[in-house]
Structure formats: structure tokens, C-alpha cells
Write a protein that holds these residues in place. Structure first.
Motif, PDB file in Angstrom:
ATOM      1  N   THR A 189       8.544   9.598   8.991  1.00  0.00           N
ATOM      2  CA  THR A 189       9.364   8.403   9.186  1.00  0.00           C
ATOM      3  C   THR A 189       9.085   7.313   8.155  1.00  0.00           C
ATOM      4  O   THR A 189       9.946   6.472   7.894  1.00  0.00           O
ATOM      5  CB  THR A 189       9.121   7.816  10.590  1.00  0.00           C
ATOM      6  OG1 THR A 189       7.708   7.527  10.748  1.00  0.00           O
ATOM      7  CG2 THR A 189       9.548   8.792  11.662  1.00  0.00           C
ATOM      8  N   HIS A 190       7.899   7.286   7.570  1.00  0.00           N
ATOM      9  CA  HIS A 190       7.596   6.219   6.628  1.00  0.00           C
ATOM     10  C   HIS A 190       6.871   6.809   5.419  1.00  0.00           C
ATOM     11  O   HIS A 190       7.482   7.416   4.562  1.00  0.00           O
ATOM     12  CB  HIS A 190       6.741   5.145   7.312  1.00  0.00           C
ATOM     13  CG  HIS A 190       6.431   3.972   6.439  1.00  0.00           C
ATOM     14  ND1 HIS A 190       7.392   3.317   5.712  1.00  0.00           N
ATOM     15  CD2 HIS A 190       5.252   3.346   6.168  1.00  0.00           C
ATOM     16  CE1 HIS A 190       6.839   2.324   5.031  1.00  0.00           C
ATOM     17  NE2 HIS A 190       5.539   2.320   5.279  1.00  0.00           N
ATOM     18  N   ARG A 191       5.598   6.620   5.337  1.00  0.00           N
ATOM     19  CA  ARG A 191       4.800   7.257   4.304  1.00  0.00           C
ATOM     20  C   ARG A 191       3.361   7.325   4.783  1.00  0.00           C
ATOM     21  O   ARG A 191       2.933   6.523   5.608  1.00  0.00           O
ATOM     22  CB  ARG A 191       4.896   6.544   2.970  1.00  0.00           C
ATOM     23  CG  ARG A 191       4.226   5.193   2.904  1.00  0.00           C
ATOM     24  CD  ARG A 191       4.292   4.666   1.476  1.00  0.00           C
ATOM     25  NE  ARG A 191       3.559   3.424   1.326  1.00  0.00           N
ATOM     26  CZ  ARG A 191       3.311   2.831   0.163  1.00  0.00           C
ATOM     27  NH1 ARG A 191       3.756   3.389  -0.956  1.00  0.00           N
ATOM     28  NH2 ARG A 191       2.625   1.717   0.108  1.00  0.00           N
ATOM     29  N   LEU A 192       2.631   8.251   4.245  1.00  0.00           N
ATOM     30  CA  LEU A 192       1.276   8.510   4.710  1.00  0.00           C
ATOM     31  C   LEU A 192       0.333   8.589   3.516  1.00  0.00           C
ATOM     32  O   LEU A 192       0.618   9.284   2.529  1.00  0.00           O
ATOM     33  CB  LEU A 192       1.236   9.829   5.496  1.00  0.00           C
ATOM     34  CG  LEU A 192      -0.141  10.296   5.969  1.00  0.00           C
ATOM     35  CD1 LEU A 192      -0.693   9.355   7.038  1.00  0.00           C
ATOM     36  CD2 LEU A 192      -0.050  11.720   6.499  1.00  0.00           C
ATOM     37  N   ARG A 193      -0.762   7.857   3.602  1.00  0.00           N
ATOM     38  CA  ARG A 193      -1.775   7.928   2.551  1.00  0.00           C
ATOM     39  C   ARG A 193      -2.554   9.232   2.759  1.00  0.00           C
ATOM     40  O   ARG A 193      -3.303   9.386   3.724  1.00  0.00           O
ATOM     41  CB  ARG A 193      -2.703   6.726   2.619  1.00  0.00           C
ATOM     42  CG  ARG A 193      -3.778   6.713   1.530  1.00  0.00           C
ATOM     43  CD  ARG A 193      -4.644   5.474   1.664  1.00  0.00           C
ATOM     44  NE  ARG A 193      -5.702   5.461   0.671  1.00  0.00           N
ATOM     45  CZ  ARG A 193      -6.870   6.085   0.772  1.00  0.00           C
ATOM     46  NH1 ARG A 193      -7.140   6.781   1.878  1.00  0.00           N
ATOM     47  NH2 ARG A 193      -7.777   6.011  -0.185  1.00  0.00           N
ATOM     48  N   ALA A 194      -2.370  10.163   1.833  1.00  0.00           N
ATOM     49  CA  ALA A 194      -2.941  11.495   2.011  1.00  0.00           C
ATOM     50  C   ALA A 194      -4.272  11.664   1.303  1.00  0.00           C
ATOM     51  O   ALA A 194      -5.157  12.371   1.789  1.00  0.00           O
ATOM     52  CB  ALA A 194      -1.954  12.549   1.510  1.00  0.00           C
ATOM     53  N   SER A 195      -4.403  11.030   0.142  1.00  0.00           N
ATOM     54  CA  SER A 195      -5.623  11.242  -0.625  1.00  0.00           C
ATOM     55  C   SER A 195      -5.716  10.183  -1.709  1.00  0.00           C
ATOM     56  O   SER A 195      -4.915   9.235  -1.738  1.00  0.00           O
ATOM     57  CB  SER A 195      -5.618  12.653  -1.249  1.00  0.00           C
ATOM     58  OG  SER A 195      -6.809  12.865  -1.987  1.00  0.00           O
ATOM     59  N   GLU A 196      -6.695  10.372  -2.607  1.00  0.00           N
ATOM     60  CA  GLU A 196      -6.842   9.494  -3.753  1.00  0.00           C
ATOM     61  C   GLU A 196      -7.544  10.263  -4.868  1.00  0.00           C
ATOM     62  O   GLU A 196      -8.199  11.278  -4.623  1.00  0.00           O
ATOM     63  CB  GLU A 196      -7.635   8.239  -3.403  1.00  0.00           C
ATOM     64  CG  GLU A 196      -9.086   8.500  -3.030  1.00  0.00           C
ATOM     65  CD  GLU A 196      -9.850   7.229  -2.718  1.00  0.00           C
ATOM     66  OE1 GLU A 196      -9.196   6.216  -2.452  1.00  0.00           O
ATOM     67  OE2 GLU A 196     -11.096   7.266  -2.747  1.00  0.00           O
TER      68      GLU A 196
END
Length: 341
Positions: free
Chosen positions: A62-69
């Protein structure tokens, strides 16, 4: 919350209609689209899916997800997952179970509802905020009187109402002003009681304070300026300025009486001989305050409020003092002489 929203929307409608306040709105919006998600415990247990997995999938969908860096050249970069197309159908969300993708509907029941996105509480009570701005030409004091009336007519007694923002600051400053005003009167009365070695003359002198306040309020009424923190500061300033006139008259009468001059003649002499210093004091204060009234630039509203109170209070207070205070001095001393007999 439905009952709370009904009252809030009623207030917004009344405020929009009367136009004393503008841009009225409520932060309790019961018309937002939302979803309720109920986990199917048996399917959840069979597939080994927990609530965090479902929540993460919905957020990415639905939006966005911080998955990694990752780091490159000494800089740290975040990696976000974003959907190509955002759909309102959460049943099309897929989650991973045992290495395979399964639809969200397999482990959860999704239902569309209409409700508020945020349900607020204040002191453990359900809360809705109604916001509004002052209309041009309106003052906080006028808005406060208007709001008190609107709330009394439109809010049921089982609801609790409190003010925030500028209205709350205005209410607190008004309460503090009353205490400061009384403290100022008591302080000046104590000083003059020590100076005159009695309480009769200080009481006569303090009679000038309401005369000056009448002039200050009258000037605010003529200019269409409401009461605020700065007008209250002006009122406090008037206490010290106007009592000087009363001291000049009262002290002169006392001096002439101590030399055996009759009361009536002493009052006439005080009014005539103290006229010039009283007028000069008033002229100096009024001319000094006029730039506050006619100035321009940042903060002119605050300076103008103080200037209007001082100008109006000194002019009207001086005129009333010159005509009213001699009569008060004469009447009080006559009553004292008859009482002593």
C-alpha cells in the motif's frame, strides 16, 4: 465517537454559518476508508505465518517499505520496496509461506469499513478537536464570548469542552491579569498608606484608577480593538501613571489643611495650582505613546494596543480626575469631619 463526531460537525456548521470564525474544521473524520483485518488462526498456524509478516506485506503493497541499506563511497543508502500500482483490494496482496506465495485471504479476513483513521484521547476521554481562525476585524476576546455562547447552545452537558491554542493563552493571561491588577493596587495602596500614614488618602487616590480604565476601554471600543495581553499590560501601566495625579491633588490639600486653610478653599487651590503639572505629565505620556499608535512595521498590533490604552486612559482619566477627584476629596473629608463630631 459517532456521537462525538455529530457534535463536532454541528459546531463546524454553526461556525461556518456565523462567520465570526472562519475555516472551521474537525480532526475527527468518520468518513475515511479503512480496513479491518482478522487473522484466521487455523490457517495461520498451518502455514506458519505471523502477524508481522502480514503487516510487512500490507505496508509494502500500500505504501513503501524500508527493506535494507547499503554503503557506497562512505555514504549510506536506504533501500525501499514500492508497489508499481496501489490497489484498494487487499485480497490481491500475497505473502510467503513455506517458500511459496499465497494470497492474504488465505490467512486473514479483510473487510472494508468507514471510520476515522485516528481516534484520539485526552485524559482518558474520547476527544475531537475543532479548529478555526479569527475572521478579519475580530478579536480573541470577542471570539471567546461568541464561542462560550455557541458551546452552551450546541454541546450537550455530558460533553466536556476545553480551549487550546491562542484561546487557551488568552484565558490564562486574563486570569493572570486579574491577579496582577489586584496585586498592583494592593502594592500601591500599601506604599501610599506608609507615605500618608493613613488609609483615607490612599483610598481617595486609588479612585483615579477606574477613571483611567474607563478611558482606556473607551478608546479600545472606538478603535474596534479587543482586549489581549498587550492591552492588559497597558492597563497595568495606567495604575502607576494615573495615581500620580491623585497624589498631587490629595497631598496639596493635606498640606493646605495643615496650615489652617478651610477644606473648600484648599480643594480649589489644589485644583488650580496643580492643574499645570497634571496637564504636563499627561501631555508627556500621551505624546510619548502616540508613536506606538501610529507606527508601522512588525509587531505594530502589539504596540498599538498598548498605545491606545495609555492614550485613552491618560486623556480621559486626567479630565475625569480634574473634575471628579476634587469632589471626592471634599465629600470624603466632610463626612470624616461630621463623623468625628
Amino acid at each position: 465517537y459517532e456521537d462525538l463526531d455529530a457534535v463536532a460537525q454541528k459546531l463546524v456548521a454553526v461556525l461556518d454559518k456565523d462567520k465570526v470564525l472562519i475555516e472551521a474544521r474537525s480532526d475527527l473524520d468518520m468518513n475515511e476508508k479503512a480496513y479491518t483485518i482478522s487473522m484466521l488462526r487455523e490457517s495461520q498456524a498451518l502455514l506458519g505465518v505471523d502477524e508481522k509478516t502480514v503487516s510487512t506485506a500490507i505496508q509494502a503493497f500500500t505504501h513503501r517499505l524500508r527493506a535494507s541499506e547499503f554503503k557506497k563511497d562512505g555514504q549510506r543508502y536506504n533501500v525501499f520496496l514500492e508497489p508499481d500500482v496501489v490497489s484498494e483490494d487487499l485480497n490481491s496482496v500475497y505473502i510467503t509461506a513455506f517458500g511459496e506465495s499465497v494470497p492474504l485471504a488465505t490467512v486473514a479476513k479483510v473487510k472494508k469499513v468507514i471510520k476515522a483513521p485516528v481516534l484520539k484521547h485526552t485524559n482518558q476521554m474520547r476527544t475531537a478537536h475543532v479548529f478555526a481562525s479569527l475572521s478579519p476585524g475580530q478579536s480573541l476576546s470577542d471570539a471567546k464570548v461568541y464561542l462560550d455562547k455557541v458551546v452552551k447552545e450546541n454541546v450537550p452537558k455530558e460533553f466536556s469542552v476545553s480551549y487550546e491554542g491562542s484561546m487557551e493563552m488568552h484565558k490564562k493571561s486574563s486570569d493572570t491579569f486579574l491577579l496582577l491588577f489586584l496585586a498592583g493596587l494592593v502594592f500601591i495602596f500599601a506604599i501610599m498608606a506608609i507615605q500618608f500614614e493613613g488609609i483615607l488618602d490612599p483610598l481617595i487616590i486609588l479612585f483615579t484608577v477606574p477613571l483611567a480604565c474607563i478611558g482606556g476601554v473607551f478608546m479600545l471600543w472606538i478603535s474596534g480593538t479587543g482586549t489581549n495581553l498587550y492591552t492588559q499590560v497597558g492597563m497595568l501601566t495606567l495604575i502607576g501613571l494615573i495615581t500620580k495625579h491623585g497624589i498631587l491633588l490629595t497631598e496639596f490639600v493635606g498640606q493646605k489643611r495643615s496650615h489652617g486653610i478651610e477644606l473648600k478653599e484648599a480643594v480649589f487651590m489644589a485644583t488650580r495650582l496643580r492643574f499645570r503639572p497634571i496637564i504636563m505629565t499627561t501631555a508627556a505620556m500621551v505624546l510619548g505613546a502616540l508613536p506606538l499608535v501610529w507606527g508601522s512595521g512588525a509587531g505594530i498590533e502589539a504596540r498599538a494596543s498598548i498605545g491606545l490604552v495609555i492614550v485613552g486612559g491618560m486623556i480621559f482619566g486626567t479630565i475625569l480626575t480634574l473634575f471628579v477627584l476634587p469632589s471626592v476629596i471634599y465629600s470624603v473629608h466632610m463626612i470624616k469631619m461630621r463623623w468625628s463630631r
